[in-house]
Design a protein around this motif. Structure first.
Motif, PDB file in Angstrom:
ATOM      1  N   ILE E  97      13.110 -10.595 -49.211  1.00  0.00           N
ATOM      2  CA  ILE E  97      13.138 -11.648 -48.196  1.00  0.00           C
ATOM      3  C   ILE E  97      11.913 -12.528 -48.436  1.00  0.00           C
ATOM      4  O   ILE E  97      10.795 -12.019 -48.573  1.00  0.00           O
ATOM      5  N   VAL E  98      12.154 -13.815 -48.489  1.00  0.00           N
ATOM      6  CA  VAL E  98      11.037 -14.736 -48.777  1.00  0.00           C
ATOM      7  C   VAL E  98      10.455 -15.218 -47.457  1.00  0.00           C
ATOM      8  O   VAL E  98      11.169 -15.702 -46.586  1.00  0.00           O
ATOM      9  N   THR E  99       9.192 -15.003 -47.291  1.00  0.00           N
ATOM     10  CA  THR E  99       8.508 -15.549 -46.118  1.00  0.00           C
ATOM     11  C   THR E  99       7.323 -16.376 -46.601  1.00  0.00           C
ATOM     12  O   THR E  99       7.000 -16.403 -47.780  1.00  0.00           O
ATOM     13  N   ALA E 100       6.702 -17.011 -45.637  1.00  0.00           N
ATOM     14  CA  ALA E 100       5.580 -17.871 -45.981  1.00  0.00           C
ATOM     15  C   ALA E 100       4.457 -17.063 -46.621  1.00  0.00           C
ATOM     16  O   ALA E 100       3.794 -17.500 -47.563  1.00  0.00           O
ATOM     17  N   ALA E 274      19.449 -12.684 -49.507  1.00  0.00           N
ATOM     18  CA  ALA E 274      18.963 -11.392 -49.024  1.00  0.00           C
ATOM     19  C   ALA E 274      19.899 -10.828 -47.970  1.00  0.00           C
ATOM     20  O   ALA E 274      20.314  -9.664 -48.034  1.00  0.00           O
ATOM     21  N   VAL E 275      20.260 -11.704 -47.004  1.00  0.00           N
ATOM     22  CA  VAL E 275      21.122 -11.220 -45.916  1.00  0.00           C
ATOM     23  C   VAL E 275      22.477 -10.809 -46.468  1.00  0.00           C
ATOM     24  O   VAL E 275      22.995  -9.709 -46.185  1.00  0.00           O
ATOM     25  N   LEU E 276      23.048 -11.695 -47.323  1.00  0.00           N
ATOM     26  CA  LEU E 276      24.357 -11.361 -47.882  1.00  0.00           C
ATOM     27  C   LEU E 276      24.275 -10.098 -48.739  1.00  0.00           C
ATOM     28  O   LEU E 276      25.194  -9.280 -48.753  1.00  0.00           O
ATOM     29  N   GLY E 277      23.155  -9.942 -49.432  1.00  0.00           N
ATOM     30  CA  GLY E 277      22.988  -8.739 -50.253  1.00  0.00           C
ATOM     31  C   GLY E 277      23.001  -7.483 -49.406  1.00  0.00           C
ATOM     32  O   GLY E 277      23.694  -6.506 -49.725  1.00  0.00           O
ATOM     33  N   VAL E 278      22.257  -7.527 -48.309  1.00  0.00           N
ATOM     34  CA  VAL E 278      22.238  -6.362 -47.425  1.00  0.00           C
ATOM     35  C   VAL E 278      23.644  -6.089 -46.899  1.00  0.00           C
ATOM     36  O   VAL E 278      24.123  -4.945 -46.889  1.00  0.00           O
ATOM     37  N   VAL E 279      24.317  -7.173 -46.502  1.00  0.00           N
ATOM     38  CA  VAL E 279      25.679  -7.010 -45.985  1.00  0.00           C
ATOM     39  C   VAL E 279      26.577  -6.399 -47.059  1.00  0.00           C
ATOM     40  O   VAL E 279      27.340  -5.465 -46.801  1.00  0.00           O
TER      41      VAL E 279
END
Lengths: 416, 180, 180, 170, 338, 170, 109
Positions: E97-100, E274-279
């Motif tokens: 997950i990319v964050t600042a 990332a979200v789709l990967g987790v899903v």
């Protein structure tokens, strides 16, 4: 309260709580232990105990205790008038009560030498074969459950429920049917019955084939059941095996074909036999018998003759209720029959029918009184269950469980 | 033993369970795992009840516990002879609290048709019975009725009941050892 | 041993084929069968929300009938009690007194009529034995109870009320013991 | 012996030829050959029936006791139902003996299946079978002190409370 | 460090919730297969059934048999629960997950030894059952324990050998590397179907699930190793089984079905990926949980000696042959023989 | 420094649980403590950055060898009661001997001068799989193959030893 | 991923030397005091592990993997020893019904 309650019989339990689990101390030689299979073990499907001596998983010897639901049928039968014995026979092999009921009625009919109309015979055949299907379904689906395949059990039990509905339509009860009366039936088959029977004959084969293909040719199942609890034909005869268990050992003894009763000679059916007398053979023989029973029902339903659903037996068959009011003679007969005061010939008679588990015999000694002087049941389970230790010696616990369920030992019939 | 009114007066709690107790008791009622002590005909009807057409699973009860340690409800279905009595009692003693007993069918409840020298005339002589189901054998509907009655009992039982003096007396009356 | 019936057939001698030895075909076949059931409509009766009609001749709870004028049919002849294999019926007869003609049809009536529903095996022999068409089994079920004593059904529970008559005409019109 | 057909007459004839002295009486109620036999000879007779090539009556259908309290000196009896599966012929043997000395030879050595049936007969009637490997009670509890199927004993359980028999003379 | 702790918490919770609802799902699936309804009276559609079971078990009398070894009796379910939860640490749950403030890695720990860690922990998992079964002081429990442990030890071998082929193809033991190597639709199942079958069968055996549920088959051993367990201790055993099921499904998805990879993943990027990967991973996991249940409600179980035969005489040789063939193919394609 | 403390605690725990192996009366508990010891040693390996050895240690010792021990203990059912007791004399003598051994060894170790420690130990990667694999299959390939022969010999030997000469069936 | 290791701290190799020695001595003590031969075998395993620990420690501190390779060989030996030893024990137990080390004296003949 009598003092038997105070007695602690801890060794009867499935595991002895006061003793360390020792696989060794029992005997000095090897790792031998005793294991109580039953009385409340889930595999026994009823209550009886097997004390196994095992070495690891291997069974060295076994000892049986039965009688846990001994209900004194034979003594009870000596105290009940003839028509009140039908409900008692219900509870012998409760998976196929109608066969027991009708077998008993035919025994009494043989004693009083009654003429039974052809229609009654055919009706009886339909009912008895339905009961046989119900009985075999329980046995085979339980073999499936014991191997771990639960789903087949639920499929065939839905069909079994339909058989119950059929019984309910005829007699008003599902399991302990008290079906039929001495001389025929309580009432004729209703149109609903015929309709439901037709439905059943239509839907059953499909579901049954599903069940069959879930198990019969599945290698896991075949490996499990083949060579599990085998018995040779000669040995089986020595032990007094009958029914599907004997036929699985390769001997085609079937009361229906050997001493045809109730017009079984009219029907075309084959007698399936096995080869080795093992669990797989027993399973397959029962499967085939279910198919043959279906065939018999189809033939009987097609050719059922018109006529009366009861024999002309004023001494034993209750008169219609309208007559009881209006006719003095009928009222007298009614009272005599209910009180059990009708004359019964003295004599002794043995009659046997092919029950769910084989030759179900009734040895009736009458002294002319209102109750039988002595009534002895030939309970097939009781006789062939003694072979169980011999069948499982040398095999594993898993085999023992399967052998037990495929023998279809019904506690009610075993302990009487 | 087990009328709802009896339960509620034990411990002087009155008719009202506390809110938390109520939630917990309801949860408990929805997860009653049966131990089928099926001996004869009623056992076959119990099997039918387990089957698809009546589906005991709807009550969260399909998880059969053949081990008494895991069971909450002892379903005694079928004739209990005098020879079998001590075993039934032992199984009951082995069950962990809280436990309930459902007596299914005429034979288990009263001996039924078998008024004979070898049959126990009702299991309430050796273990306390909560609900009786009549019939020989009862229809699956009746068995489910009995189970719903058991659920009613469970739902109205204070959590403390099993530690109460009344309960100990009840067990004592039946000669049941506790704390095995 | 030779064939006894000349119509036997060996059913279990088919050897395992190579495909069957591989496990997988039968496993996948079995899984396909269960899979098809996934989309099949369930076959469950949601008792107690749904109920099922029993056969008209179902042998359930008894009823003591009254006639059209509301008089009890029973004349306390005792035949039902004699016919009962479970010995569950108890009755005490009494002479009808003057002024009670609207209550009892015959000169004799049952003062006490008790059926022990926990003993009863619902075999239907009492109904057959009754010469007065007084007792019938109906398609109602005997409810479950908490106490054994609650199962002794007296006349208060057995005799039908005139406001809620129990229809048993279906039962009688199903060809039962009628002349063809 | 292939032309030998089994029916009541021929079988009786053949048995009489070998065991004429042992057969006390014979009848055929409901077309089933019934022989009353000397108790001491019954074991040998059953053995003969089993091993005789012509008869081959080699299946034990049923074994059980019976009690006639009024039949002095011959109160207890044992019935054997035998069956020749090959010829489809059934025969019944009966023996009677006194209640003081209820002892007969066991036939477990001929039919293994007789084991439990003999135990059951012992359990119910107190008839002891000589030569039986394990002559103990089978259905009832081991510590029961009477033989319940004898006519003098009650059927009912004395503890039943909910019954009132006064009215029906049961 | 904080995000790791949060991640551990989330994974822990998810494992438990999934294990809880797996019990519900199992009952429902069984019901559907059997033309029934399944639990439907506790809450809407019976959704509260697992909670009810939990409360029930929690309130049940905590029972320790008189003659058992108390210390070990309590330890058994604890070990079972602990080991089954531990394996979740090295599962890569999704792309970063990319964050600042930098990337958050959706994996608790990426050990160098990766898949070996799972095998190691699983091999320890046998102690829970073994100790529990022995300490209960009941013959049936002991049988269950012995069956379970010998079965688990035997099947570990074939399982390990079948995994080695994947490791050979990827050149790394790390689960993340294995996942990355299957980018897009380059899933291992297409190259190693036999290894998949072997691995799947072995994980069923490791889980003691049908058709290998000999350790607890009720028709023979009543409850097997947990016969004497009641209340929450039984709950731990059952929980461990379902957590194990969850983790096994995750491992199967990662090893053979591309983990969080999904077809067309190159079209999205960043946090959507990332979200789709987790899903995607969870869809695969649920599918395998379903398949495991499906198998349970279809097949009969093996006998113990047949199970051992299958393990030692069929699966291990097959796995070895598979290993050999894979090795040869890799050797040829990478040009070692030139 | 926190890692230092961690290492010392780990060492202390290892010694403690190893002591418990020897001191526990109950063999099963000894096994449990030994398993714990192996885990702690594995933890030590991880602290030494030998991950592969750590996990193999866990798999081989805890996952396989100790299962065997547990198995044997369960099968033979050796509980506390039939643990044979050593005499006090033996205990004292062995304590003395052990103590002096410890003394000598520690004294010897104290004098050890570590000559050379790897230069950049902080990113020591010698414990990683790649290095080990490389070494194992190049430099030590012969011992590796020989050890597999040893294994086969051990398996065959064990099977032959534990196999019963003849099955006892009464 | 490389975890934080001892090398970042001031733990010297002597610590591991002493730790391994203590473990070894504990194992030796067990061999001397206990009479249950299964526990003897276990103590031998403990001693072997002490040696392993030392090997790994040296290998890590010196940055050479050879020591760890030896650990594998020791494990092989340990596993072989355990299987053979246990099967001998089971055999002896079957004959003598005890696991006391004293029974092996009878082997002297």
């Amino acid at each position: 309260m009598s003092n038997w309650i105070e007695e602690e019989k801890s060794s009867l339990l499935k595991s002895n709580q006061n003793e360390k689990p020792q696989l060794s101390k029992e005997t000095i030689d090897g790792d031998i232990a005793t294991l109580n299979l039953g009385p409340t073990h889930p595999a026994t499907h009823g209550i009886f105990q097997n004390i196994l001596r095992v070495d690891g998983e291997k069974i060295l010897s076994s000892e049986q205790t039965v009688g846990y639901i001994h209900r004194a049928f034979e003594k009870l039968a000596e105290r009940r008038p003839f028509n009140q014995i039908t409900p008692i026979t219900d509870r012998l092999n409760y998976c196929s009560s109608p066969i027991n009921n009708i077998g008993w009625e035919m025994t009494v009919e043989k004693l009083i030498q009654a003429e039974i109309p052809k229609r009654v015979d055919y009706m009886r055949v339909i009912i008895m074969e339905l009961a046989r299907i119900a009985d075999h379904l329980v046995c085979n689906s339980v073999v499936g459950v014991d191997t771990g395949a639960l789903t087949g059990f639920t499929y065939v039990f839905q069909e079994r429920e339909k058989i119950y509905e059929l019984f309910e339509e005829v007699c008003g009860a599902r399991l302990t049917t008290n079906i039929g009366r001495i001389g025929g039936f309580e009432r004729d088959f209703s149109p609903t019955f015929h309709y439901k029977l037709k439905e059943f004959l239509r839907t059953f084969p499909k579901v049954f084939n599903e069940f069959d293909s879930l198990l019969a040719r599945n290698r896991i199942f075949m490996d499990r059941t083949m060579k599990a609890g085998p018995i040779s034909g000669e040995r089986a005869l020595e032990y007094g095996f009958v029914g599907p268990n004997l036929r699985a050992a390769g001997i085609d003894y079937d009361v229906r074909s050997m001493n045809p009763y109730s017009s079984y000679q009219d029907f075309d059916f084959i007698i399936p036999v096995g080869v080795n007398g093992d669990t797989y053979d027993r399973f397959m023989v029962r499967q085939e018998e279910i198919r043959q029973s279906l065939r018999i029902i189809e033939q009987a339903a097609k050719n059922i003759p018109e006529g009366s659903f009861k024999a002309d037996l004023p001494d034993f068959y209750l008169p219609p209720k309208e007559k009881v009011y209006n006719n003095m003679e009928a009222l007298i007969y009614h009272f005599k029959i209910v009180m059990g005061e009708t004359p019964i010939p003295a004599g002794e008679v043995y009659h046997s029918v092919e029950g769910g588990n084989g030759e179900l015999g009734y040895y009736l000694v009458s002294d002319g009184g209102r109750t039988p002087y002595r009534l002895q049941f030939r309970r097939p389970c009781f006789i062939y269950y003694q072979a169980y230790p011999e069948m499982i010696t040398g095999s594993t616990i898993s085999d023992a469980v399967l052998t037990l369920s495929s023998l279809n030992v019904i506690a009610g019939e075993l302990d009487a | 033993m087990g009328k709802i009114e009896d339960l509620q007066t034990i411990n002087g709690e009155g008719y009202q369970l506390s809110r938390l107790e109520h939630v917990l008791a309801t949860a408990r009622a929805n997860s009653v795992w049966p131990l089928p002590f099926a001996t004869s005909c009623c056992g076959i009807e119990y099997m039918a009840t387990m089957g698809s057409n009546y589906d005991l699973a709807r009550f969260g009860m399909e998880r059969m516990s053949f081990s008494p340690r895991q069971a909450d409800l002892l379903i005694v279905a079928g004739t209990i002879s005098k020879k079998l009595g001590p075993i039934l009692k032992k199984v009951y003693e082995q069950m962990a609290e809280p436990k309930w007993v459902l007596s299914v069918g005429a034979c288990a409840s009263s001996g039924g048709i078998f008024d004979t020298y070898s049959v126990l005339q009702g299991i309430d002589r050796i273990i306390p019975v909560d609900v009786y189901v009549p019939g020989c054998p009862p229809r699956p509907e009746q068995i489910i009725d009995g189970i719903i009655r058991i659920h009613e009992l469970v739902k109205n039982e204070p959590l403390r009941r099993r530690y109460s003096e009344e309960y100990k007396h009840l067990l004592h009356d039946h000669n049941i050892e506790t704390n095995e | 041993m030779q064939s006894l019936s000349n119509r036997s057939k060996v059913v279990s001698d088919k050897p395992m084929t190579f495909m069957e030895k591989l496990y997988l075909p039968a496993i996948l076949g079995g899984m396909w069968i269960t899979f098809t059931h996934l989309f099949r409509k369930h076959n469950t009766l949601k008792y107690p929300e749904q109920t099922k009609a029993f056969a008209p001749v179902y042998r359930g709870m008894h009823v003591l009938k009254r006639d059209e004028q509301g008089r009890e049919n029973c004349t306390a002849c005792g035949l039902c009690a004699v016919a009962c294999p479970a010995e569950a019926i108890t009755m005490v007869a009494n002479e009808r007194e003057k002024g009670e003609e609207h209550l009892y049809r015959e000169e004799k009536y049952a003062e006490i009529y008790e059926i022990n529903m926990l003993r009863c095996i619902f075999c239907g022999l009492c109904e057959e034995a009754c010469p007065k068409e007084a007792i019938f089994l109906t398609d109602r079920l005997v409810p479950t109870e908490y106490e054994r004593a609650d199962f002794i059904y007296g006349k208060d529970k057995l005799v039908e009320s005139m406001d809620y008559r129990i229809d048993i005409t279906d039962r009688q019109s199903t060809g039962k013991r009628t002349e063809k | 012996m292939s032309d030998f057909t089994l029916n009541n007459e021929t079988v009786l004839e053949r048995i009489s030829a070998h065991f004429g002295d042992a057969i006390l009486s014979s009848e055929t109620p409901y077309d089933l050959l019934t022989l009353v036999v000397e108790p001491t000879r019954v074991h040998d007779l059953i053995k003969f029936l089993k091993e005789d090539e012509a008869l081959q009556i080699s299946f034990l259908t049923l074994l059980g006791g019976i009690h006639f309290p009024d039949n002095k000196g011959k109160e207890l009896g044992v019935n054997y139902h035998l069956h020749s599966l090959i010829h489809n012929f059934r025969i019944r043997l009966k023996i009677y003996f006194s209640i003081e000395n209820p002892e007969v030879d066991s036939i477990v050595d001929l039919y293994v299946g007789a084991n439990w049936q003999e135990r059951e007969t012992y359990d119910f009637f107190g008839i002891t079978f000589k030569g039986h490997p394990n002559m103990t009670r089978i259905l009832n509890e081991d510590d029961m002190d009477y033989f319940p199927m004898r006519k003098e004993y009650h059927l009912e359980d004395a503890t039943r409370e909910d019954k009132d028999d006064r009215f029906f003379g049961r | 460090m904080l995000e790791k702790l949060i991640l551990v918490g989330i994974i822990f919770t998810i494992s438990l919730v999934i294990a809880m609802y797996a019990t519900y799902f199992e009952r429902k699936v069984a019901a559907w297969f059997q033309d029934r309804i399944g639990p439907d009276r506790a809450g809407p559609f019976g959704l509260l059934q697992p909670l009810a079971d939990g409360v029930k078990m929690f309130l049940k009398e905590d029972f320790i048999p008189r003659n058992s070894d108390k210390w070990l009796f309590i330890m058994g379910p604890g070990i079972a629960m602990f080991t089954s939860l531990m394996t979740s640490t090295i599962i890569p749950w999704g792309p970063d997950i990319v964050t600042a403030s930098g990337n958050i890695v959706l994996q608790v720990a990426d050990f160098d030894i990766g898949i070996l860690f799972i095998l190691g922990v699983v091999s320890v998992g046998v102690y829970g059952i073994m100790i529990g079964g022995w300490a209960s002081n009941n013959k049936f429990s002991l049988f269950g324990a012995i069956r379970a442990s010998s079965q688990m030890i035997s099947y570990e071998l074939a399982m390990g050998i079948s995994v080695i082929t994947i490791v050979m193809m990827t050149g790394s033991l790390s689960l993340r590397d294995i996942t990355e190597a299957q980018h897009g639709m380059n899933w291992n199942i297409f190259y190693q179907p036999l290894a998949f079958v072997i691995f799947f069968v072995c994980s069923l055996a490791e889980l003691n699930r049908a058709p290998f549920d000999l350790a607890e088959c009720e028709s023979e051993l009543i409850g097997g190793y947990h016969t004497e367990y009641g209340s929450m201790k039984l709950g731990f055993f059952l929980f461990a089984e379902y957590v194990g099921m969850f983790i096994s499904s995750a491992v199967i998805s990662i090893l053979f079905f591309g983990g969080y990879n999904f077809p067309g993943m190159d079209m999205v990027e960043g946090n959507t990926l990332a979200v789709l990967g987790v899903v995607a991973l969870f869809v695969k996991i649920f599918f395998f949980i379903f398949v495991i249940m499906w198998i349970r409600w279809t097949l009969p179980r093996f006998r113990f000696d047949q199970l051992m035969h299958l393990g030692w005489k069929t699966l291990i040789p097959l796995a070895l042959i598979n290993l050999l063939v894979t090795g040869l193919v890799i050797a040829f394609t990478s040009g070692w023989f030139n | 420094m926190s890692i230092e403390i961690l290492v010392y605690i780990l060492g202390g725990l290892t010694v403690g649980s190893a002591l418990m192996v020897v001191l526990s009366k109950h063999p099963i508990r000894s096994v449990m403590y030994l398993i714990l010891t192996f885990f702690l040693i594995s933890a030590n390996y991880i602290m030494l950055n030998a991950q592969f050895v750590a996990i193999v240690n866990m798999m081989v010792y805890a996952g396989a060898i100790m299962v065997l021990f547990l198995f044997v203990l369960m099968l033979l059912n050796l509980s506390k009661e039939n643990e044979p007791k050593s005499s006090l004399l033996v205990k004292i003598a062995s304590a003395l001997a052990g103590g002096s051994l410890l003394l000598v060894l520690v004294a010897a170790i104290k004098d050890i001068v570590v000559l050379q420690v790897a230069e950049k130990v902080t990113d020591n990667a010698s414990g990683l799989v790649q290095n080990l694999g490389h070494l194992l299959f190049t430099k030590y390939v012969l011992p590796f193959e020989v050890s597999s022969i040893l294994f086969i010999a051990a398996i065959v030997g064990a099977v032959l030893l534990a196999k019963r000469e003849s099955q006892i069936i009464e | 991923m490389i975890l934080a290791t001892v090398f970042e701290s001031g733990v010297s190799i002597q610590f591991y030397l002493i730790l391994a020695t203590v473990l070894f001595v504990i194992g030796a003590l067990g061999v001397m005091t206990r009479r249950n031969s299964i526990i003897l075998l276990m103590c031998i395993e403990l001693m072997l592990n002490a040696a392993n620990l030392l090997l790994v420690a040296f290998s890590s501190y010196f940055g050479k993997a050879d020591g760890q390779i030896f650990v594998f060989f020791i494990m092989v030996v340990a596993a072989a020893e355990a299987t053979v030893g246990l099967s001998i024990l089971v055999m002896a137990y079957r004959n003598a019904r005890t696991v006391d080390v004293g029974i092996f004296n009878k082997l002297k003949g």
